[in-house]
Structure formats: C-alpha cells, structure tokens
Design a protein around this motif. Structure first.
Motif, PDB file in Angstrom:
ATOM      1  N   LEU A  26      -2.743  -4.516   6.577  1.00  0.00           N
ATOM      2  CA  LEU A  26      -1.650  -2.909   7.297  1.00  0.00           C
ATOM      3  C   LEU A  26      -1.206  -3.123   7.992  1.00  0.00           C
ATOM      4  O   LEU A  26      -1.124  -2.188   8.487  1.00  0.00           O
ATOM      5  CB  LEU A  26      -3.114  -1.963   7.636  1.00  0.00           C
ATOM      6  CG  LEU A  26      -4.254  -1.227   5.833  1.00  0.00           C
ATOM      7  CD1 LEU A  26      -5.076  -0.620   6.815  1.00  0.00           C
ATOM      8  CD2 LEU A  26      -3.229  -0.281   5.177  1.00  0.00           C
ATOM      9  N   SER A  27      -1.743  -4.455   8.928  1.00  0.00           N
ATOM     10  CA  SER A  27      -0.487  -5.051  10.063  1.00  0.00           C
ATOM     11  C   SER A  27      -0.744  -3.561  11.755  1.00  0.00           C
ATOM     12  O   SER A  27       0.351  -2.997  11.460  1.00  0.00           O
ATOM     13  CB  SER A  27       0.558  -5.088   9.733  1.00  0.00           C
ATOM     14  OG  SER A  27       1.167  -5.511  11.235  1.00  0.00           O
ATOM     15  N   PRO A  28      -2.014  -3.321  11.401  1.00  0.00           N
ATOM     16  CA  PRO A  28      -2.292  -2.512  12.464  1.00  0.00           C
ATOM     17  C   PRO A  28      -1.641  -2.629  13.991  1.00  0.00           C
ATOM     18  O   PRO A  28      -0.938  -3.913  13.711  1.00  0.00           O
ATOM     19  CB  PRO A  28      -3.872  -2.049  12.581  1.00  0.00           C
ATOM     20  CG  PRO A  28      -4.801  -3.032  11.865  1.00  0.00           C
ATOM     21  CD  PRO A  28      -3.310  -3.692  11.280  1.00  0.00           C
ATOM     22  N   TRP A  66      -8.028   4.810   9.360  1.00  0.00           N
ATOM     23  CA  TRP A  66      -7.211   4.750  10.144  1.00  0.00           C
ATOM     24  C   TRP A  66      -6.332   5.784   9.557  1.00  0.00           C
ATOM     25  O   TRP A  66      -6.211   7.056   8.857  1.00  0.00           O
ATOM     26  CB  TRP A  66      -6.801   3.783   8.436  1.00  0.00           C
ATOM     27  CG  TRP A  66      -5.650   3.441   8.376  1.00  0.00           C
ATOM     28  CD1 TRP A  66      -4.627   4.113   6.852  1.00  0.00           C
ATOM     29  CD2 TRP A  66      -4.829   2.799   8.401  1.00  0.00           C
ATOM     30  NE1 TRP A  66      -2.925   3.932   6.834  1.00  0.00           N
ATOM     31  CE2 TRP A  66      -3.354   2.841   8.132  1.00  0.00           C
ATOM     32  CE3 TRP A  66      -4.731   2.089   9.969  1.00  0.00           C
ATOM     33  CZ2 TRP A  66      -2.423   1.774   8.562  1.00  0.00           C
ATOM     34  CZ3 TRP A  66      -4.234   1.178  10.566  1.00  0.00           C
ATOM     35  CH2 TRP A  66      -2.711   0.889   9.809  1.00  0.00           C
ATOM     36  N   GLY A 107       3.468  -1.037   8.405  1.00  0.00           N
ATOM     37  CA  GLY A 107       2.880  -1.726   9.035  1.00  0.00           C
ATOM     38  C   GLY A 107       3.465  -1.765  10.480  1.00  0.00           C
ATOM     39  O   GLY A 107       4.933  -1.777  10.565  1.00  0.00           O
ATOM     40  N   TRP A 148       0.852  -1.223  -0.046  1.00  0.00           N
ATOM     41  CA  TRP A 148       0.285  -0.034   0.051  1.00  0.00           C
ATOM     42  C   TRP A 148       0.806   1.451  -0.134  1.00  0.00           C
ATOM     43  O   TRP A 148       1.578   1.316   1.032  1.00  0.00           O
ATOM     44  CB  TRP A 148      -0.606  -0.295   1.393  1.00  0.00           C
ATOM     45  CG  TRP A 148      -1.374   1.362   1.426  1.00  0.00           C
ATOM     46  CD1 TRP A 148      -1.405   1.891   2.712  1.00  0.00           C
ATOM     47  CD2 TRP A 148      -2.465   2.201   0.620  1.00  0.00           C
ATOM     48  NE1 TRP A 148      -2.796   2.523   2.729  1.00  0.00           N
ATOM     49  CE2 TRP A 148      -3.024   3.005   1.549  1.00  0.00           C
ATOM     50  CE3 TRP A 148      -3.053   1.428  -0.847  1.00  0.00           C
ATOM     51  CZ2 TRP A 148      -4.040   3.900   1.318  1.00  0.00           C
ATOM     52  CZ3 TRP A 148      -4.430   2.491  -0.977  1.00  0.00           C
ATOM     53  CH2 TRP A 148      -4.410   3.413  -0.125  1.00  0.00           C
ATOM     54  N   ARG A 158       3.755   7.714   0.403  1.00  0.00           N
ATOM     55  CA  ARG A 158       4.960   6.880   0.716  1.00  0.00           C
ATOM     56  C   ARG A 158       4.370   5.439   1.024  1.00  0.00           C
ATOM     57  O   ARG A 158       3.188   4.934   1.389  1.00  0.00           O
ATOM     58  CB  ARG A 158       3.987   6.994   2.409  1.00  0.00           C
ATOM     59  CG  ARG A 158       4.945   8.818   3.134  1.00  0.00           C
ATOM     60  CD  ARG A 158       4.072   8.406   4.409  1.00  0.00           C
ATOM     61  NE  ARG A 158       3.006   9.812   4.592  1.00  0.00           N
ATOM     62  CZ  ARG A 158       2.511  10.781   4.000  1.00  0.00           C
ATOM     63  NH1 ARG A 158       4.021  11.603   4.004  1.00  0.00           N
ATOM     64  NH2 ARG A 158       1.398  10.729   4.175  1.00  0.00           N
ATOM     65  N   HIS A 215       0.264   2.412  14.299  1.00  0.00           N
ATOM     66  CA  HIS A 215      -0.701   2.479  13.320  1.00  0.00           C
ATOM     67  C   HIS A 215      -1.901   1.783  14.109  1.00  0.00           C
ATOM     68  O   HIS A 215      -2.489   0.630  14.289  1.00  0.00           O
ATOM     69  CB  HIS A 215      -0.314   0.997  12.575  1.00  0.00           C
ATOM     70  CG  HIS A 215       1.212   0.906  12.006  1.00  0.00           C
ATOM     71  ND1 HIS A 215       1.087   2.220  10.974  1.00  0.00           N
ATOM     72  CD2 HIS A 215       2.262   0.707  12.626  1.00  0.00           C
ATOM     73  CE1 HIS A 215       2.355   2.171  10.918  1.00  0.00           C
ATOM     74  NE2 HIS A 215       3.294   1.782  11.666  1.00  0.00           N
ATOM     75  N   HIS A 243       3.712   1.617   2.930  1.00  0.00           N
ATOM     76  CA  HIS A 243       3.129   1.435   4.284  1.00  0.00           C
ATOM     77  C   HIS A 243       4.307  -0.113   5.474  1.00  0.00           C
ATOM     78  O   HIS A 243       4.315  -0.898   4.474  1.00  0.00           O
ATOM     79  CB  HIS A 243       1.388   1.306   4.073  1.00  0.00           C
ATOM     80  CG  HIS A 243       0.944   0.809   5.555  1.00  0.00           C
ATOM     81  ND1 HIS A 243       1.485   1.482   7.317  1.00  0.00           N
ATOM     82  CD2 HIS A 243       0.670  -0.318   6.176  1.00  0.00           C
ATOM     83  CE1 HIS A 243       1.158   0.986   7.552  1.00  0.00           C
ATOM     84  NE2 HIS A 243       0.612   0.007   7.136  1.00  0.00           N
TER      85      HIS A 243
END
Lengths: 319, 319
Positions: free
Chosen positions: B255-257, B143, A152, A143, A148, B129, A150
């Motif tokens: 996204l691996s928050p 997000w 994560g 992403w 930028r 994140h 990402h």
C-alpha cells in the motif's frame, strides 16, 4: 465521450486496442517493441494508434484519450517514466505522446493497468475490492477498491516482489538479498527447479536438462515436465504457492478483498499452483475470510492491460 | 452543519466528546461502562450526550450527528453490532440510539474510529495514506486513504491480529493456533514475559513475580521492569516489535502508506518498542520505502476515537 486506445508495452511486444465509448474492444494491433531509442519507441506507439484507427475507419478527431501501461516506474509527481527494459530514463512519455497524437495520454505501470482492467471487465467485474498480483519476469501487485486504483505514497504501492525474507538466500536484481520475487516469479520458478536439480532431483526435468544446459531452463519447461508427470516439477509450483501465500495472508487480513486475481506466466500453470495457494492462504486466516475470499486467474488473457489502460485514460481524461 | 458528539465505548470506560461544526472539541464526559443490559448501556450513552449538551449550554436541536466507536463487529450490510465484552449481540445500536436521541447515529469499530481520528487530526494530519494499528487487549488495524476509511469485503478489513504463524505456539481466543495477537498485544507482552520467566530469566521481573504470582503479571509490569533496568523486559518489547514487523512489511509494499501509527498499551512503551520496530521494517524493504515511511505513536491520546467517531458521523450524516 469518444473512442479510446489502450496500449500494453512489454519488453518484447506491444499490443494496442481500440475501444468505443462503451468500453467495447473493436480491434487490436501488435508489434515487436522497438528499443533503439525513446523517439523511435514513441513513434511506434503513435503509428500503432494510427493503424488501429485506419483499420476501423475511424477519424482521428474522434479519438478522445490514449492510455499506456508499461513495465516501469512512473513518478506520480513529475510524470517522468523510468523503465529498465525500455529506452526510457526520466522520460516525459505522456507529454511527448500527447504532442505526437494531439490527444490526452495517461501512462501508468503495466501491472496496475492489467489489474485495473481485470477489476472492471475481467475476474473482478462486479466486485468492490480487488487485489491483483502478476508473476511474470518479476512480481508486483495492484489494489483497486470501489473503482479507485491505489497508488500510495510516491506511487510506490505494489512492489510486493521486493519484500525480503531471511529464509530466501538469493540476491535480487534490485540489490537486496531474499526478495520474494527471486522465488515467486517465472525466473524464480526456474531458479527453484535448477536448485532442485543441483541437489539431486531425478526424473524428466533431470533427463531433459543435464548440468551443462540448466541455465536455459525456464518456468515453461518446469510446467511441461509437470504436465508430463514429473513430481518434482509439481513441487516447484506448490512451493511457489507457499511463498506467495506469505504475502497474501497479511494482505487479506489488512484489506479483506473480495477476490485476489493471480496472473502472469507462473499462474498459467493452473490448478497445480492455485489449489495449494488457496489451501495455504486459508490455513492461516480466520474462517470468516476463508468463506468470502476467491483466489482466481485473470479472465481477459493478453487484453487485461488494454482494457485497463483504455478505461483508466477515459476515466482520468474524458469529462 | 451543526454540533456533533463522538463516543468511544470501551469494556471498562466510556468517553464522549462534544464538537463544534469546525471539529473543535468543546468538552468531554466520562463514565464506567454499564454492562447489565443493552437497554441500560444505550440509556447511558444517551445520558452522556444530554450531560455534554447541558454542560456546554447547547440546545439538543443544534446536535446534528452522533458517532459511536465500540470494540465489536459491525455487519456492514445489516448494521447489527456484536461485541464480546459488551451486552450486544446482533444489536441494531445505531437505530436504537437514533430513536433515543432523535438524531442520526453511526456505529463503527473502535479501532477504525481511533485511526480515522488520528488520520484527520492526529499523527496522520495532512497525510494521504494512513495505516493505523492498535495493540491493546487485542490487535487490529485500519486503513485510511485519501480521507476514505476502508471497510473491505463484509467489513472485515483490519483483523491483522488473527493471522496465524506456524512458529507462534499459542492458542488464540478466536479458536485458531498461532495468531499474531497472542504475542503482539498487551496480553501477548505479558505472555511472553511469563514464558521467559518460566524458562529461567533472572532479574527484577523474576524477583517481583515469583511463580505463584505470574498469572497477575501485565504488560505494564513488563514496562515498569524495563524502566527500572531489567534487560529481559526490554527484550520482550524488541521481540514484540519483530513480530509486528512481519505484518507491517508486506503492508508497506502493498500500500505504501505515508505513515504507520501504532497505538495502544504496548506502543506507550515508547522507543524501546519503536526503535527496533523501525529497524525491523526497514531491513526487509526496498530503500525507496524506507526513505518515505514514518512509524510513529498517536498524538491525540484518549481523544483519537472521539475525534474519529464525531468526524465520521459528520461526514456520513450531515449534508
């Protein structure tokens, strides 16, 4: 500023590209991946860089940064690299290559570098929010939003191939059951076709692959059969598109990308895959998204990763 | 720098908060939302700002920025606001309020402001994140990555309530069939309970809501019945958690928050909702994600949106 080199390390081949300070690709070099040891692999990367500079008659002193993309996991805190299909296990690749070349080096996951390259110079050029997916041996995403990339938490963003669905029966290489990658990837396409043949499909694929040869069947064979008129082969790509849509639909609602770039071996099947993919994604989303979103193949071919890793290194390392 | 005010505009109530230049909440003011016209609503917002300053004996000249969060769609290019439950249709709210107050104003979607506030000062404080989801009358997400609130193409990121699933039979207010929001929201919880009662559930909920009164049943009644020992009521929250997990699982892989903050009326049910939610998310993800990811309620209560909109305005408008 200065020249930069981007290197795309695969399990079979390595391609390196030399770029000028405006990001123009000046020349490429290609070789079969040496997998005997990490020292030899790193030596090979250094040699490729040397060859490129020599071919273009550019002094090594003008080389400002090298970026490497490889199929592995890079610990974002330690920089250590682990890659199942390369002789790398907790290996400080960037640091070692920096010492060999006397130039700063970045190392990142190859899918991230491919998508980063496409976002800057390929199908995402000029767009702000780019989601990229590659369907090769495995399946992963990256992403890029407003330039930028990402990462994560823990650098773990993008492992969408390892989402488990209860209605996928296959055990994945990662140890889980039902991972999306077991059906949405080049090996997944081949697996779906083998399963179809076992269940009694007739036609070109069945004629070309009698039971004793089915293990040799690849996604390319499925595509060839489709090209030659096998309806079942076409269904495999439609089914793959359906499965992929199940992760793309929530991704679109969550992030609203301008474009989703789907690349890798499966995507090279073309419209037999992209047409149903766009339809499946559209039917599960609000019309506002459908009107904006593009779903397209990459446009830089095998060079996506070169552009991506060279630009990534330049952005991170050149002040 | 200077003082800032954050305003959370709801369909029923408006809350405004005054903050000092370090982001400390000094005082709050609350009122019932005036919905007669946009002019009166904007006048009410301006009055609330005046009251707050007066109460804290702070001169209006020291007010540097005002941030508004409201339940509507803000066109990111034109700044025009449309909100179904407020008298706002293509309305330049920020510009009009700026003229009334003679102070720069930002207007953003309320869910985005709530999640932004939680990311800075609440359950996401100190984390890089942050994915936030609110389950109120509707369902939406936001997000925030490395301090940046993500808007997406056309400002459309976050409408995860309007993902259609073929196994959800209900028609949504948006016109589509099968939207996640029809089951994962306060009204969705009530709908699930009504459906269960129609299919013959017995127990406290059935006793309290005979068929002729079922339309009045709310998510709070379901929660109360669960508290009082009704097993079916507990199942509604588990089922809601299951449905929510179907969009959270791909979001995590993508996204691996570090954390997913789930707020709104449904989430206030507590562990009967969060415990199955964590389990459903974990069972479909690679262990590497499970080890890192937290799924928690918000920690700022009704103030999340005040912190969010005040800080958002300060970041965007104060140099």
């Amino acid at each position: 500023m200065g020249y930069r080199i981007g290197i795309d390390v695969g399990g079979t081949n390595i391609v390196a590209g030399l770029f000028d300070e405006d990001g123009n690709l000046l020349g490429k070099s290609k070789a079969s991946t040496i997998k005997t040891s990490s020292a030899e692999l790193l030596g090979q990367l250094a040699s490729l860089c040397g060859e490129l500079l020599e071919e273009q008659q550019i002094s090594g002193r003008l080389l400002a940064a090298v970026g490497v993309g490889l199929p592995g996991f890079i610990n974002s805190e330690t920089g250590l690299v682990t890659a199942a299909n390369l002789p790398l296990q907790d290996n400080p690749v960037a640091e070692r290559l920096r010492r060999l070349l006397d130039v700063p080096v970045t190392v990142e996951n190859d899918v991230k570098m491919i998508v980063y390259g496409e976002s800057l110079r390929g199908s995402g050029q000029g767009l702000s929010h780019v989601l990229g997916v590659t369907l090769g041996t495995g399946m992963a995403s990256a992403w890029v939003s407003e330039g930028r990339l990402h990462g994560g938490s823990g650098g773990l963003a993008g492992e969408i191939g390892h989402i488990a669905f209860t209605d996928i029966p296959y055990v994945c290489g990662c140890g889980m059951r039902g991972c999306l990658e077991t059906v949405v990837s080049a090996s997944g396409v081949a697996r779906q076709a083998r399963d179809g043949l076992s269940s009694g499909w007739v036609g070109l694929l069945a004629d070309r692959f009698p039971p004793e040869q089915r293990e040799e069947l690849t996604s390319k064979d499925v595509w060839q059969a489709y090209q030659d008129g096998d309806a079942f082969a076409g269904q495999v790509f439609q089914r793959t598109a359906y499965w992929l849509s199940r992760v793309l639909v929530p991704s679109v609602a969550l992030l609203s990308p301008d474009v989703i770039i789907v690349g890798g071996g499966v995507a090279s099947a073309g419209e037999v895959f992209f047409e149903p993919l766009r339809a499946y994604v559209a039917e599960s989303l609000h019309p506002l998204y459908r009107e904006r979103l593009m779903i397209v193949p990459p446009s830089l071919g095998e060079d996506s990763g070169l552009y991506g890793s060279a630009e990534y290194a330049a952005k991170r390392l050149i002040v």
